[in-house]
Design an enzyme around this catalytic site. Sequence first.
Site, PDB file in Angstrom:
ATOM      1  N   HIS A  82    -119.610  -9.306  32.165  1.00  0.00           N
ATOM      2  CA  HIS A  82    -119.451  -9.254  33.625  1.00  0.00           C
ATOM      3  C   HIS A  82    -120.780  -9.537  34.315  1.00  0.00           C
ATOM      4  O   HIS A  82    -121.858  -9.250  33.784  1.00  0.00           O
ATOM      5  CB  HIS A  82    -118.829  -7.938  34.080  1.00  0.00           C
ATOM      6  CG  HIS A  82    -119.601  -6.692  33.763  1.00  0.00           C
ATOM      7  ND1 HIS A  82    -120.664  -6.249  34.524  1.00  0.00           N
ATOM      8  CD2 HIS A  82    -119.465  -5.785  32.770  1.00  0.00           C
ATOM      9  CE1 HIS A  82    -121.126  -5.114  34.024  1.00  0.00           C
ATOM     10  NE2 HIS A  82    -120.428  -4.820  32.947  1.00  0.00           N
ATOM     11  N   ASP A  84    -121.405  -8.586  37.644  1.00  0.00           N
ATOM     12  CA  ASP A  84    -121.764  -7.599  38.669  1.00  0.00           C
ATOM     13  C   ASP A  84    -122.525  -6.431  38.053  1.00  0.00           C
ATOM     14  O   ASP A  84    -122.493  -6.216  36.833  1.00  0.00           O
ATOM     15  CB  ASP A  84    -120.499  -7.103  39.388  1.00  0.00           C
ATOM     16  CG  ASP A  84    -119.497  -6.428  38.453  1.00  0.00           C
ATOM     17  OD1 ASP A  84    -119.368  -6.874  37.296  1.00  0.00           O
ATOM     18  OD2 ASP A  84    -118.857  -5.449  38.868  1.00  0.00           O
ATOM     19  N   ASP A 114    -126.438  -3.357  31.194  1.00  0.00           N
ATOM     20  CA  ASP A 114    -125.032  -3.371  31.654  1.00  0.00           C
ATOM     21  C   ASP A 114    -124.864  -4.372  32.785  1.00  0.00           C
ATOM     22  O   ASP A 114    -124.870  -4.013  33.926  1.00  0.00           O
ATOM     23  CB  ASP A 114    -124.642  -1.958  32.102  1.00  0.00           C
ATOM     24  CG  ASP A 114    -123.160  -1.844  32.418  1.00  0.00           C
ATOM     25  OD1 ASP A 114    -122.405  -2.767  32.080  1.00  0.00           O
ATOM     26  OD2 ASP A 114    -122.764  -0.843  33.008  1.00  0.00           O
ATOM     27  N   GLU A 148    -116.289  -6.095  37.318  1.00  0.00           N
ATOM     28  CA  GLU A 148    -115.965  -5.139  36.246  1.00  0.00           C
ATOM     29  C   GLU A 148    -116.280  -3.709  36.693  1.00  0.00           C
ATOM     30  O   GLU A 148    -115.554  -2.771  36.373  1.00  0.00           O
ATOM     31  CB  GLU A 148    -116.750  -5.471  34.974  1.00  0.00           C
ATOM     32  CG  GLU A 148    -116.264  -4.716  33.730  1.00  0.00           C
ATOM     33  CD  GLU A 148    -116.848  -3.322  33.571  1.00  0.00           C
ATOM     34  OE1 GLU A 148    -116.266  -2.510  32.829  1.00  0.00           O
ATOM     35  OE2 GLU A 148    -117.886  -3.016  34.198  1.00  0.00           O
ATOM     36  N   GLU A 149    -117.360  -3.559  37.446  1.00  0.00           N
ATOM     37  CA  GLU A 149    -117.815  -2.212  37.804  1.00  0.00           C
ATOM     38  C   GLU A 149    -116.885  -1.517  38.795  1.00  0.00           C
ATOM     39  O   GLU A 149    -117.053  -0.336  39.089  1.00  0.00           O
ATOM     40  CB  GLU A 149    -119.252  -2.265  38.351  1.00  0.00           C
ATOM     41  CG  GLU A 149    -120.294  -2.716  37.320  1.00  0.00           C
ATOM     42  CD  GLU A 149    -120.478  -1.734  36.172  1.00  0.00           C
ATOM     43  OE1 GLU A 149    -119.829  -0.673  36.176  1.00  0.00           O
ATOM     44  OE2 GLU A 149    -121.279  -2.039  35.261  1.00  0.00           O
ATOM     45  N   GLU A 176    -118.752  -6.069  25.944  1.00  0.00           N
ATOM     46  CA  GLU A 176    -119.837  -5.099  26.104  1.00  0.00           C
ATOM     47  C   GLU A 176    -119.617  -3.751  25.437  1.00  0.00           C
ATOM     48  O   GLU A 176    -118.560  -3.454  24.918  1.00  0.00           O
ATOM     49  CB  GLU A 176    -120.096  -4.872  27.592  1.00  0.00           C
ATOM     50  CG  GLU A 176    -118.959  -4.146  28.282  1.00  0.00           C
ATOM     51  CD  GLU A 176    -119.296  -3.814  29.729  1.00  0.00           C
ATOM     52  OE1 GLU A 176    -120.455  -3.508  30.045  1.00  0.00           O
ATOM     53  OE2 GLU A 176    -118.370  -3.857  30.557  1.00  0.00           O
TER      54      GLU A 176
HETATM   55 ZN   LIG Z   1    -120.635  -3.007  31.926  1.00  0.00          ZN
END
Ligand SMILES: [Zn+2]
Length: 435
Positions: A82, A84, A114, A148-149, A176
Amino acid sequence: MTGFDGEDDVVELCRDLIRIDSTNAGDNAGPGERAAAEYVAEKLSEVGVESRILESDARRASVVARIEGTDPGRDALLLHGHLDVVPFNADDWTHHPMSGEIADGCVWGRGAVDMKDMDAMILAVVRRRLREGRRPPRDVVLAFTADEEAGGKYGAQWLAQEHAEVFEGCTEAIGEVGGFSVSLGQDKRLYLIEAAEKGIAWMRLTARGRAGHGSMLNAENAVTELAEAMARLGRYEWPVRLTPTVRAFLEETSAALEIEFDPERPEATVAKLGPLARMIGAVLRNTTNPTMLESGYKANVIPQTATGHVDGRFLPGYEEEFFATVDELLGPNVTREFVYHDIAVETGFDGPLVRAMAEALEAEDPGARAVPYTLSGGTDLKAFSRLGIRGFGFAPLKLPADLDFSGMFHGVDERVPVDSLRFGVRVLDRFLDHS
Ligand SMILES: [Zn+2]
């Protein structure tokens, strides 16, 4: 070889990505992923990969591409990351979270673990391989996603629903929160590969009672009802449920630690994992954590309703048990509705893809031992699994023993060691050869 060597490339790619603002505050707020998507598309086009930028809403951009493998008879492999990141408070940080600064051997910034690190690793590996004319054996689909977040509504979920054609022929995926090392002494490292994720049930609870004056008797007080229900959920001791992945993790880890695994006392093994115990301890059972309480508007007025929120997480295979228990604990006077609900996923830790991951790790780190684990949170994998894709968390990083890696996620001073990024590129490169 600068620019051509994937190991130098990955560091600069990661720093560049960190410097691009793709903060996701939820509810479709923030700058969006468009700028990051354009950057990724450009880096792919430099090595002749034609990609598509797909927008679910203004500036909510994902990038997808397909690289043809040498063996057209095989199913495709999805590599996803991802774009974001979660917001930050820059004042709390040692180095500015959007600087991508290199200090103490690490690249610093929001997204360093992340997961702009993995985005950069995927890009670096693809760029290196294509520059050297080394196509992967099977078709590789790349997906760099938005949102994704915030659950993937504008990213992976939307892609899976509206652009399923992108993933045609994909049977397996890596993404991830996995592939990182946990040190057990000098020469032994566990590499935790995500093979399962808990399901998510964020619930709004409502108690309805009889409104009235705070000075009078009231046996139907909504605040009392709600508070009791919340406390029952928060205090409930969920029974330990050893899913296949959790059991495999505990057996493997116990063996590596040279301790006896006692299925009756799994906490004994978990306790030996240091800071990681916070995360691993949460996958021994379902959980319900009260997180928000809202009710009333004046100290002497009993309100008609009271509401609260609970973050519930259930293990693969235990969703039914979870909701049956929740309903029992809520009692007849409190109702629940979903704020967010998503599936649990789990796949077996076997087959050629798992071997390819384990062998790539062992080739680069002779002290490596790959173990499957269950993530207590959720990732884009849930959305892709709905397309029948079996996925793993495999963003390989060999980490220093003293780094609190799980604390880096969404944390202050998020950073990734430069050497770990380089290691990741080498592992992914080997992995692709044998995937
Ligand atoms: Zn992540």
